[in-house]
Design an enzyme around this catalytic site. Structure first.
Site, short mmCIF file in Angstrom:
data_model
loop_
_atom_site.label_atom_id
_atom_site.label_comp_id
_atom_site.label_asym_id
_atom_site.label_seq_id
_atom_site.Cartn_x
_atom_site.Cartn_y
_atom_site.Cartn_z
N ASP A 250 26.68 2.79 63.17
CA ASP A 250 26.10 4.09 63.46
C ASP A 250 26.33 4.40 64.93
OD1 ASP A 250 25.16 4.35 60.88
OD2 ASP A 250 23.14 3.65 61.35
N ASP B 105 22.30 10.15 51.08
CA ASP B 105 21.07 9.57 51.62
C ASP B 105 19.96 9.78 50.60
OD1 ASP B 105 22.44 8.89 53.92
OD2 ASP B 105 21.88 10.73 54.96
#
Length: 257
Positions: free
Chosen positions: A11, A130
């Site tokens: 990330d 997600d």
């Protein structure tokens, strides 16, 4: 099925690699290029890079580090972050990425999946989802703009319905980010993975929850996923990739050298 893949996830925020817990409270893990090289040298099968605030900031992933990563690793890598057009994807692929992944932009404009698949081929197009389990309703819900907790919102889609939809539109692979499990290292959500596996005819990558080697084994053997993505256990040296691969082979999982 082809050999299963071990995929470190990096990330990216403000030019460095970060990791949070359940998509919040991110701490810096290190610099992008050295971490990428380390994982490639250790035997990772693939890398995934998420510029986690690109979509919520209404910008495209910073391409300067994409080309630097491409220069130092010889394994495939996928890049995500604010890709909203064929031109955005084209530039990232030209900078050296092997695949692009779209998440919030696909929810904003589902036709984008088809446009990208038609232009670059389905093998290049990953859709990230997600997924959040709402205990009150008993449903898996798709969330959007999860890189910024102040902008995160629940969409109209349940996870199973969105998985079916993105495949119709040309997704070549799905990464299922299980938000409830993210960063807590208690194992992947096998119940959710098995549910989605039954609906998913393209490669399915599990993401969120890896804490021990057995969690990877269970994702492969119980949920039959094609790849397992993890972050904190690799960033913090909790699970060395060579040891993980040796363990999985010993457990009967077909794994790449």
């Amino acid at each position: 099925m082809l050999a299963r893949r071990i995929i470190p996830c990096l990330d990216v925020k403000d030019g460095v690699v970060v990791k949070g817990i359940q998509f919040r409270n991110h701490e810096v893990m290190g610099d992008i290029v050295p971490l990428a090289k380390r994982y490639a040298d250790e035997g990772a099968d693939e890398l995934v890079f998420y510029d986690i605030t690109a979509s919520s900031d209404a910008r495209v992933v910073d391409k300067s580090w994409v080309s630097r990563v491409a220069e130092v690793i010889d394994i495939p890598f996928c890049v995500a972050g604010g890709i909203k057009s064929v031109e955005d994807a084209k530039r990232i692929l030209e900078f050296g990425a092997d695949k692009v992944s779209i998440n919030s932009p696909a929810l904003e404009n589902p036709a984008l999946i088809t446009e990208l698949a038609d232009r670059f081929g389905v093998q290049c197009i990953v859709v990230g989802i997600d997924s959040y389990f709402d205990a009150a309703t008993g449903q898996y819900q798709v969330k959007q703009y999860t890189g910024d907790e102040n902008r995160t919102r629940i969409t109209k889609w349940t996870t199973p319905d969105w998985v079916v939809e993105v495949q119709k539109r040309g997704a070549g692979e799905i990464v299922l980010n299980m938000m409830n499990q993210d960063g807590v290292r208690q194992g992947y959500d096998l119940t959710q993975l098995k549910l989605i596996r039954d609906l998913c005819k393209v490669p399915l990558i599990a993401s969120g929850g890896a804490g021990e080697m057995v969690h990877f084994r269970d994702a492969f053997q119980i949920a039959d996923v094609d790849g397992a993505l993890a972050a904190s256990v690799f960033h913090k040296g909790i699970i060395p990739i060579p040891e993980l691969k040796a363990y999985l082979r010993n457990e009967g999982v077909q794994i790449r050298d």
